[in-house]
Design a protein around this motif. Structure first.
Motif, PDB file in Angstrom:
ATOM      1  N   THR A  35      13.259  -3.717   7.192  1.00  0.00           N
ATOM      2  CA  THR A  35      13.064  -3.369   8.606  1.00  0.00           C
ATOM      3  C   THR A  35      12.211  -4.414   9.324  1.00  0.00           C
ATOM      4  O   THR A  35      12.358  -4.620  10.523  1.00  0.00           O
ATOM      5  CB  THR A  35      12.418  -1.981   8.770  1.00  0.00           C
ATOM      6  N   ARG A  36      11.329  -5.077   8.583  1.00  0.00           N
ATOM      7  CA  ARG A  36      10.566  -6.161   9.212  1.00  0.00           C
ATOM      8  C   ARG A  36      11.499  -7.253   9.720  1.00  0.00           C
ATOM      9  O   ARG A  36      11.290  -7.821  10.788  1.00  0.00           O
ATOM     10  CB  ARG A  36       9.571  -6.778   8.212  1.00  0.00           C
ATOM     11  N   LYS A  37      12.544  -7.545   8.935  1.00  0.00           N
ATOM     12  CA  LYS A  37      13.474  -8.585   9.360  1.00  0.00           C
ATOM     13  C   LYS A  37      14.076  -8.235  10.717  1.00  0.00           C
ATOM     14  O   LYS A  37      14.371  -9.103  11.524  1.00  0.00           O
ATOM     15  CB  LYS A  37      14.587  -8.762   8.325  1.00  0.00           C
ATOM     16  N   ASP A  60       4.260  -8.562   3.494  1.00  0.00           N
ATOM     17  CA  ASP A  60       4.383  -7.236   4.107  1.00  0.00           C
ATOM     18  C   ASP A  60       3.050  -6.806   4.720  1.00  0.00           C
ATOM     19  O   ASP A  60       2.415  -5.850   4.277  1.00  0.00           O
ATOM     20  CB  ASP A  60       4.850  -6.237   3.036  1.00  0.00           C
ATOM     21  N   THR A  95       3.945  -1.693   8.985  1.00  0.00           N
ATOM     22  CA  THR A  95       4.637  -0.753   8.103  1.00  0.00           C
ATOM     23  C   THR A  95       3.637   0.157   7.391  1.00  0.00           C
ATOM     24  O   THR A  95       2.475  -0.210   7.194  1.00  0.00           O
ATOM     25  CB  THR A  95       5.474  -1.496   7.040  1.00  0.00           C
ATOM     26  N   ARG A 134      10.657  -1.650   3.657  1.00  0.00           N
ATOM     27  CA  ARG A 134       9.655  -2.199   4.584  1.00  0.00           C
ATOM     28  C   ARG A 134      10.018  -3.636   4.951  1.00  0.00           C
ATOM     29  O   ARG A 134       9.997  -4.026   6.120  1.00  0.00           O
ATOM     30  CB  ARG A 134       8.249  -2.154   3.955  1.00  0.00           C
ATOM     31  N   MET A 135      10.371  -4.429   3.941  1.00  0.00           N
ATOM     32  CA  MET A 135      10.700  -5.827   4.206  1.00  0.00           C
ATOM     33  C   MET A 135      12.001  -5.943   5.000  1.00  0.00           C
ATOM     34  O   MET A 135      12.149  -6.801   5.868  1.00  0.00           O
ATOM     35  CB  MET A 135      10.798  -6.600   2.888  1.00  0.00           C
ATOM     36  N   ALA A 168      10.508  -4.447  12.791  1.00  0.00           N
ATOM     37  CA  ALA A 168       9.297  -3.669  12.508  1.00  0.00           C
ATOM     38  C   ALA A 168       8.123  -4.635  12.354  1.00  0.00           C
ATOM     39  O   ALA A 168       8.246  -5.661  11.696  1.00  0.00           O
ATOM     40  CB  ALA A 168       9.472  -2.837  11.241  1.00  0.00           C
ATOM     41  N   GLN A 169       6.996  -4.305  12.991  1.00  0.00           N
ATOM     42  CA  GLN A 169       5.859  -5.235  12.988  1.00  0.00           C
ATOM     43  C   GLN A 169       4.669  -4.716  12.201  1.00  0.00           C
ATOM     44  O   GLN A 169       3.728  -5.450  11.913  1.00  0.00           O
ATOM     45  CB  GLN A 169       5.418  -5.486  14.435  1.00  0.00           C
TER      46      GLN A 169
END
Ligand SMILES: Cc1cc2nc3c(=O)[nH]c(=O)nc-3n(C[C@H](O)[C@H](O)[C@H](O)COP(=O)(O)O)c2cc1C
Ligand SMILES: [Zn+2]
Ligand SMILES: [Zn+2]
Length: 527
Positions: free
Chosen positions: A92-94, A127, A100, A89-90, A97-98
């Motif tokens: 893909t956030r980088k 997150d 999760t 999750r973290m 992704a906004q």
């Protein structure tokens, strides 16, 4: 309880009956480091449920609409068992992704089993917004599970999409879609008694009208957001096929003015996000497999990076956020999928290794080989980048052509029919078989033996490795206690844990010969 003792570590307590444990926090403190990992306590108490005020219900109904609008959220990481873990999750956030989703969590176990609860969720403050997804088929259990996470996430989601056989046996996921009254009761209970907004993730039904009616019922019951996966329940495994975006559009047209609808299915390239939003009218899109094979598809500027670079960076996240071995292995497999097809020995090592350092070593070795391949294949790389750029801009994509591109450049994975696989060889490249033959000739020469003897020797080595692998696979760990699980157990558990779960959830497990679903005991046990 029938005098039965629970397996060790299986904390049996009805919510609200356990003692509070002062040492464990149930909320994430305000001033905590945003990257500090928080886990759910083993012991938790639930106060008496209280009905939400009309104001709270109204506020929750607006929550996702306002949040998506205000934060301009359009890119969402899908819930994935063992794969949308904290580290991923973290990561893909980088890269864009906004919002999760956690992996699906079994509400029943989450409520009744402290060990499961503790292991099922790892959270950090950074997150957010975050949705916790549950599967459930009982109103009270689902509500209790949702109330337990009130302070650690932004919303709860009911999984109505899982098509797998375990879901059929457990009567959850898409197998619940034939019991719409029950689903609605669960959704309304959370709307009325939980402080969090409730959303649902559904698949399209066989019939268009049926899909629309279904979506309307969920919104009437209190769903404050819907994710629509554009495949039907039967579209899975070899029959997966393409998601039908026009079916998602039906739902958007029917309920999109009342709650946000997110579209899910077939996001594989940068550019697909915009195309999907346009085709469906959805306010945001959710991606699962696309992100597993290329975690950078949400990042237009970075999209097609070397597979080993992505894997190496994911491993940093895995280390930092304590990912489990099976999650790490599956991510490395998928991120490096095309490269590992090229390098069978590394592929084998990924399937056998356990420690994070081992995975780091494999990726390091892959990096060496990929760099030299890239050096030799500069022209192919230039061509590939032109092709990917054209696809991003909207030319029709050809799955075979894409799959032919250099292994070291990150790209989507397609379930091609076996026949098509033979043809996935770049121009001027040798087929896999030709390469194998050359390798064998080389070995024969080095050892001073005939081709036939070299082949025999290779087979022996390979079967040795396979036996080793098979031994490990034969007894995978029990999903809750870590002891070896029973072979073929329907619940992926050891005998004791399987018996406990089967009995309490009225399930069948043929390998363990528990038949609580088909032959329920005359007097059912309490709880
Ligand atoms: C490895 C894996 C695990 C999944 N686990 C879940 C899950 O826990 N809950 C859920 O609602 N969907 C789950 N799904 C389905 C995805 O969320 C998504 O709906 C589906 O893969 C279609 O999207 P895609 O075309 O982007 O892959 C899973 C999919 C994959 C590939
Ligand atoms: Zn067990
Ligand atoms: Zn079993």
């Amino acid at each position: 309880m029938d005098g039965e003792t629970a397996p060790e570590g299986y904390v049996v307590e009805k919510c609200g009956e356990s003692e509070a444990n002062e040492e464990e926090q149930t909320t994430i403190p305000e001033n905590v480091d945003p990257l500090q990992i928080f886990r759910m306590p083993k012991r938790m108490t639930l106060p008496e449920k209280q009905k939400n005020s009309d104001e709270t219900i109204e506020k929750n109904l607006r929550f996702w609409k306002e949040t998506l609008e205000n934060q301009r959220i359009t890119k969402v990481l899908a819930p994935m068992v063992d794969q949308s873990e904290l580290a991923f999750r973290m990561f893909t956030r980088k890269y864009g992704a906004q919002l999760t989703f956690t992996p699906m969590i079994h509400a029943h176990l989450f409520v009744n089993d402290g060990t499961y609860r503790r292991n099922s969720l790892a959270l950090v403050k950074a997150d957010r917004p975050l949705v916790v997804q549950f599967c459930a088929n009982k109103v009270d259990t689902f509500l209790a599970a949702c109330r337990l996470v009130e302070d650690v996430c932004d919303g709860v989601d009911l999984n109505l999409g899982c098509p797998q056989m375990v879901a059929k046996r457990g009567r959850y996921g898409s197998w619940l879609q034939d019991e719409v009254d029950l689903i609605c009761e669960m959704v309304s209970a959370v709307r009325d008694y939980c402080r969090l907004p409730i959303s649902c993730k559904i698949r399209v039904r066989d019939d268009r009208q049926q899909t629309v009616e279904y979506a309307k019922r969920l919104v009437d019951a209190g769903a404050t957001m819907l994710t629509v996966h554009g495949r039907t329940r039967d579209m899975k495994g070899a029959e997966t096929g393409l998601a039908d975006w026009s079916r998602i559009r039906d739902v958007v047209e029917a309920v999109g003015s009342r709650v946000p609808v997110m579209a899910n299915g077939n996001i594989q390239f940068p550019g697909d996000v915009e195309r999907c939003m346009q085709a469906t009218g959805a306010v945001a899109i959710m991606s699962a497999e696309g992100l597993l094979y290329n975690p950078l598809i949400f990042d237009d500027a970075n999209a097609h990076v070397d597979t080993w670079k992505i894997a190496a960076e994911y491993l940093e996240y895995a280390k930092k956020f304590n990912a489990g071995t099976s999650a790490i292995r599956a991510h490395v497999f998928r991120i490096c999928h095309h490269s590992l097809l090229e390098y069978e020995d590394l592929r084998m090592r990924v399937s056998l290794e356990h420690r994070i350092e081992d995975f780091e070593n494999i990726v390091e070795e892959l990096a060496k080989r990929a760099k030299s391949d890239a050096e030799a294949g500069k022209n192919r790389e230039v061509e590939a980048r032109t092709l990917f750029e054209n696809i991003r801009n909207g030319i029709l994509m050809n799955a075979i052509e894409v799959s032919k591109q250099p292994h070291w450049i990150s790209k989507p994975y397609f379930r091609l029919k076996e026949v098509a696989k033979e043809s996935i060889v770049g121009e001027g490249e040798k087929t896999f078989r030709e390469k194998q033959k050359e390798k064998l000739a080389q070995t024969a020469k080095e050892m001073g033996v005939s081709m036939k003897q070299a082949r025999k020797r290779e087979r022996r080595q390979l079967s040795g490795a396979r036996i080793l692998e098979a031994k490990k696979i034969k007894f995978p760990p029990c999903a809750r206690c870590g002891q070896p699980a029973g072979q073929g157990c329907a619940n992926s558990k050891c005998k004791k844990c399987c018996r406990y779960q089967s009995k309490h959830e009225l399930l069948d497990c043929k390998p363990h010969r528990y038949l609580f679903a088909s032959q329920p005991p005359a007097v059912s046990a309490e709880n």
